[in-house]
Scaffold this motif. Structure first.
Motif, PDB file in Angstrom:
ATOM      1  N   GLU A   7      27.866  63.212  82.260  1.00  0.00           N
ATOM      2  CA  GLU A   7      28.155  63.697  80.908  1.00  0.00           C
ATOM      3  C   GLU A   7      28.326  62.599  79.862  1.00  0.00           C
ATOM      4  OE1 GLU A   7      28.064  66.879  80.273  1.00  0.00           O
ATOM      5  OE2 GLU A   7      27.775  67.428  82.376  1.00  0.00           O
ATOM      6  N   ARG A   8      28.910  61.453  80.276  1.00  0.00           N
ATOM      7  CA  ARG A   8      29.273  60.442  79.283  1.00  0.00           C
ATOM      8  C   ARG A   8      29.092  59.034  79.856  1.00  0.00           C
ATOM      9  NH1 ARG A   8      31.862  62.727  75.071  1.00  0.00           N
ATOM     10  NH2 ARG A   8      32.726  60.765  74.308  1.00  0.00           N
ATOM     11  N   THR A  10      37.031  53.544  76.472  1.00  0.00           N
ATOM     12  CA  THR A  10      36.429  54.434  75.482  1.00  0.00           C
ATOM     13  C   THR A  10      35.132  54.968  76.062  1.00  0.00           C
ATOM     14  OG1 THR A  10      35.811  54.691  73.147  1.00  0.00           O
ATOM     15  CG2 THR A  10      35.089  52.680  74.249  1.00  0.00           C
ATOM     16  N   SER A  11      34.675  56.101  75.541  1.00  0.00           N
ATOM     17  CA  SER A  11      33.461  56.717  76.078  1.00  0.00           C
ATOM     18  C   SER A  11      32.649  57.346  74.951  1.00  0.00           C
ATOM     19  CB  SER A  11      33.807  57.784  77.120  1.00  0.00           C
ATOM     20  OG  SER A  11      34.455  58.890  76.508  1.00  0.00           O
ATOM     21  N   ALA A  12      31.409  57.664  75.254  1.00  0.00           N
ATOM     22  CA  ALA A  12      30.523  58.287  74.272  1.00  0.00           C
ATOM     23  C   ALA A  12      29.424  59.028  75.008  1.00  0.00           C
ATOM     24  CB  ALA A  12      29.919  57.236  73.341  1.00  0.00           C
ATOM     25  N   SER A  13      28.742  59.915  74.295  1.00  0.00           N
ATOM     26  CA  SER A  13      27.591  60.624  74.849  1.00  0.00           C
ATOM     27  C   SER A  13      26.485  60.634  73.806  1.00  0.00           C
ATOM     28  CB  SER A  13      27.966  62.058  75.242  1.00  0.00           C
ATOM     29  OG  SER A  13      28.381  62.791  74.094  1.00  0.00           O
ATOM     30  N   VAL A  14      25.288  60.972  74.246  1.00  0.00           N
ATOM     31  CA  VAL A  14      24.145  61.019  73.356  1.00  0.00           C
ATOM     32  C   VAL A  14      23.145  62.010  73.935  1.00  0.00           C
ATOM     33  CG1 VAL A  14      22.893  59.133  74.481  1.00  0.00           C
ATOM     34  CG2 VAL A  14      22.513  59.570  72.060  1.00  0.00           C
ATOM     35  N   ALA A  15      22.317  62.599  73.094  1.00  0.00           N
ATOM     36  CA  ALA A  15      21.333  63.564  73.563  1.00  0.00           C
ATOM     37  C   ALA A  15      20.195  62.877  74.298  1.00  0.00           C
ATOM     38  CB  ALA A  15      20.782  64.363  72.378  1.00  0.00           C
ATOM     39  N   GLU A  16      19.537  63.594  75.183  1.00  0.00           N
ATOM     40  CA  GLU A  16      18.368  63.075  75.887  1.00  0.00           C
ATOM     41  C   GLU A  16      17.323  62.575  74.888  1.00  0.00           C
ATOM     42  OE1 GLU A  16      15.792  61.758  78.487  1.00  0.00           O
ATOM     43  OE2 GLU A  16      17.647  62.672  79.233  1.00  0.00           O
ATOM     44  N   ALA A  17      16.806  61.371  75.161  1.00  0.00           N
ATOM     45  CA  ALA A  17      15.825  60.678  74.319  1.00  0.00           C
ATOM     46  C   ALA A  17      16.419  60.152  73.024  1.00  0.00           C
ATOM     47  CB  ALA A  17      14.611  61.554  74.016  1.00  0.00           C
ATOM     48  N   GLY A  18      17.734  60.315  72.844  1.00  0.00           N
ATOM     49  CA  GLY A  18      18.390  59.814  71.641  1.00  0.00           C
ATOM     50  C   GLY A  18      19.034  58.462  71.864  1.00  0.00           C
ATOM     51  N   SER A  19      19.675  57.956  70.822  1.00  0.00           N
ATOM     52  CA  SER A  19      20.366  56.674  70.920  1.00  0.00           C
ATOM     53  C   SER A  19      21.557  56.674  69.981  1.00  0.00           C
ATOM     54  CB  SER A  19      19.426  55.509  70.581  1.00  0.00           C
ATOM     55  OG  SER A  19      19.010  55.593  69.232  1.00  0.00           O
ATOM     56  N   LEU A  20      22.520  55.835  70.297  1.00  0.00           N
ATOM     57  CA  LEU A  20      23.744  55.710  69.514  1.00  0.00           C
ATOM     58  C   LEU A  20      24.068  54.234  69.338  1.00  0.00           C
ATOM     59  CD1 LEU A  20      26.435  56.905  68.290  1.00  0.00           C
ATOM     60  CD2 LEU A  20      27.373  56.728  70.622  1.00  0.00           C
ATOM     61  N   ARG A  36      26.193  41.299  68.119  1.00  0.00           N
ATOM     62  CA  ARG A  36      25.326  41.899  69.142  1.00  0.00           C
ATOM     63  C   ARG A  36      25.699  43.369  69.302  1.00  0.00           C
ATOM     64  NH1 ARG A  36      23.060  39.806  74.878  1.00  0.00           N
ATOM     65  NH2 ARG A  36      22.569  38.037  73.525  1.00  0.00           N
ATOM     66  N   LEU A  37      24.693  44.242  69.199  1.00  0.00           N
ATOM     67  CA  LEU A  37      24.916  45.684  69.257  1.00  0.00           C
ATOM     68  C   LEU A  37      24.681  46.210  70.661  1.00  0.00           C
ATOM     69  CD1 LEU A  37      25.267  48.497  67.877  1.00  0.00           C
ATOM     70  CD2 LEU A  37      22.790  48.446  67.464  1.00  0.00           C
ATOM     71  N   ALA A  38      25.653  46.986  71.166  1.00  0.00           N
ATOM     72  CA  ALA A  38      25.487  47.724  72.411  1.00  0.00           C
ATOM     73  C   ALA A  38      25.077  49.150  72.032  1.00  0.00           C
ATOM     74  CB  ALA A  38      26.776  47.728  73.226  1.00  0.00           C
ATOM     75  N   GLU A  39      23.814  49.449  72.245  1.00  0.00           N
ATOM     76  CA  GLU A  39      23.251  50.754  71.882  1.00  0.00           C
ATOM     77  C   GLU A  39      23.209  51.631  73.128  1.00  0.00           C
ATOM     78  OE1 GLU A  39      19.045  52.466  70.018  1.00  0.00           O
ATOM     79  OE2 GLU A  39      19.139  50.493  70.975  1.00  0.00           O
ATOM     80  N   LEU A  40      23.739  52.837  73.023  1.00  0.00           N
ATOM     81  CA  LEU A  40      23.748  53.767  74.146  1.00  0.00           C
ATOM     82  C   LEU A  40      22.526  54.672  74.069  1.00  0.00           C
ATOM     83  CD1 LEU A  40      25.381  54.850  76.586  1.00  0.00           C
ATOM     84  CD2 LEU A  40      26.420  56.498  75.006  1.00  0.00           C
ATOM     85  N   VAL A  41      21.803  54.809  75.187  1.00  0.00           N
ATOM     86  CA  VAL A  41      20.634  55.687  75.232  1.00  0.00           C
ATOM     87  C   VAL A  41      20.719  56.561  76.477  1.00  0.00           C
ATOM     88  CG1 VAL A  41      19.209  54.011  73.994  1.00  0.00           C
ATOM     89  CG2 VAL A  41      19.153  54.051  76.494  1.00  0.00           C
ATOM     90  N   TYR A  48      22.158  57.385  81.705  1.00  0.00           N
ATOM     91  CA  TYR A  48      22.632  56.564  80.597  1.00  0.00           C
ATOM     92  C   TYR A  48      22.282  55.095  80.825  1.00  0.00           C
ATOM     93  CZ  TYR A  48      25.313  60.184  78.246  1.00  0.00           C
ATOM     94  OH  TYR A  48      25.675  61.298  77.534  1.00  0.00           O
ATOM     95  N   ALA A  49      21.988  54.416  79.718  1.00  0.00           N
ATOM     96  CA  ALA A  49      21.713  52.980  79.751  1.00  0.00           C
ATOM     97  C   ALA A  49      22.256  52.351  78.479  1.00  0.00           C
ATOM     98  CB  ALA A  49      20.222  52.707  79.880  1.00  0.00           C
ATOM     99  N   VAL A  50      22.519  51.059  78.555  1.00  0.00           N
ATOM    100  CA  VAL A  50      22.904  50.285  77.377  1.00  0.00           C
ATOM    101  C   VAL A  50      21.769  49.337  77.045  1.00  0.00           C
ATOM    102  CG1 VAL A  50      24.438  48.466  76.515  1.00  0.00           C
ATOM    103  CG2 VAL A  50      25.394  50.460  77.682  1.00  0.00           C
TER     104      VAL A  50
END
Length: 258
Positions: free
Chosen positions: A55-56, A76-86, A94-99, A105-107
């Protein structure tokens, strides 16, 4: 539109595209991609411990990372939609982008100081010619269809939503390409052709004009572009739907970045 006007229009468009590629956190800034396992691990280039469940995604840090300008102490935690990014967390600049890709999930790390960005000198293109501006015809599906495709990563398959087929004649042959929606009534066509691997990336994509009432649609192959995987080893770009292959060299649009 005259040939001179068409070339000037293309040059303006392509200059804007290159500028977008070169932004601080654009596709040229990607320096890492890591799948997140279910047990906490360290990621090279970032502090903290990282993991994910179905889920997250989660990280545990001691103030080195920031979220919305505030240091992260603890979990801390986060979620994102399939094929999306945060655009999730920062470590300095340096940006840690969640996909989320294929349910995992990947960073993805983006760094304005990436060598790919610093050394960028533009994307080469074929000469603009009106010969590659063609009228095609679109047949929509009765309902959109999810199609599984391979991707730029050998460890990932994804789904794209096909909305119909585009019928186009090129070089004396007729082709039928599966299309996805591109917004504004336009269509996206990802395809292989005989320039791939030598002069161009393994596949490219072009966005059509808006579909007309009679189903006709303009394709300007001069505006064929590379997908992000052509610029970085960390791309997750979906490959063309099986069968989206043109049996001639499409000597138009963007070439391979060398």
């Amino acid at each position: 539109m005259s040939i001179t006007d068409a070339k000037q229009d293309f040059e303006t468009w392509h200059a804007a595209r290159e500028q977008d590629l070169g932004t601080a956190y654009g596709w040229l800034s990607i320096v890492a991609f890591d799948w997140l396992p279910t047990t906490a691990i360290a990621l090279q280039g970032l502090p903290g411990k990282w993991w994910a469940d179905d889920e997250r995604a989660y990280v545990r840090a001691e103030g080195e990372l920031t979220l919305g300008g505030e240091p992260v102490h603890g979990e801390t935690s986060a979620s994102v939609a399939e094929a999306g990014s945060l655009s999730w967390l920062l470590y300095g600049d340096r940006l840690a982008e969640l996909v989320l890709r294929g349910g995992r999930y990947a960073v993805r790390q983006r760094d304005p100081r990436a060598s790919t960005r610093r050394g960028f000198s533009g994307v080469p293109t074929y000469p603009v010619t009106p010969d590659w501006v063609v009228t095609a015809y679109y047949t929509p599906y009765s309902q959109p269809s999810r199609v599984e495709v391979s991707t730029a990563r050998s460890d990932l398959r994804q789904h794209v939503t096909a909305v119909g087929t585009v019928h186009v004649a090129l070089g004396g042959s007729a082709y039928e390409l599966v299309a996805t929606a591109a917004g504004g009534g336009r269509l996206a066509l990802s395809f292989h052709d005989k320039t791939n691997g030598e002069e161009t990336a393994p596949w490219r994509t072009v966005t059509t004009g808006a579909v007309e009432k009679d189903g006709s649609v303009l394709i300007d192959f001069n505006r064929t572009i590379n997908l992000p995987f052509a610029f970085t080893a960390y791309g997750t770009c979906p490959a063309p739907v099986h069968g989206n292959r043109l049996g001639l060299p499409v000597t138009a649009g963007e070439k391979k970045v060398r």
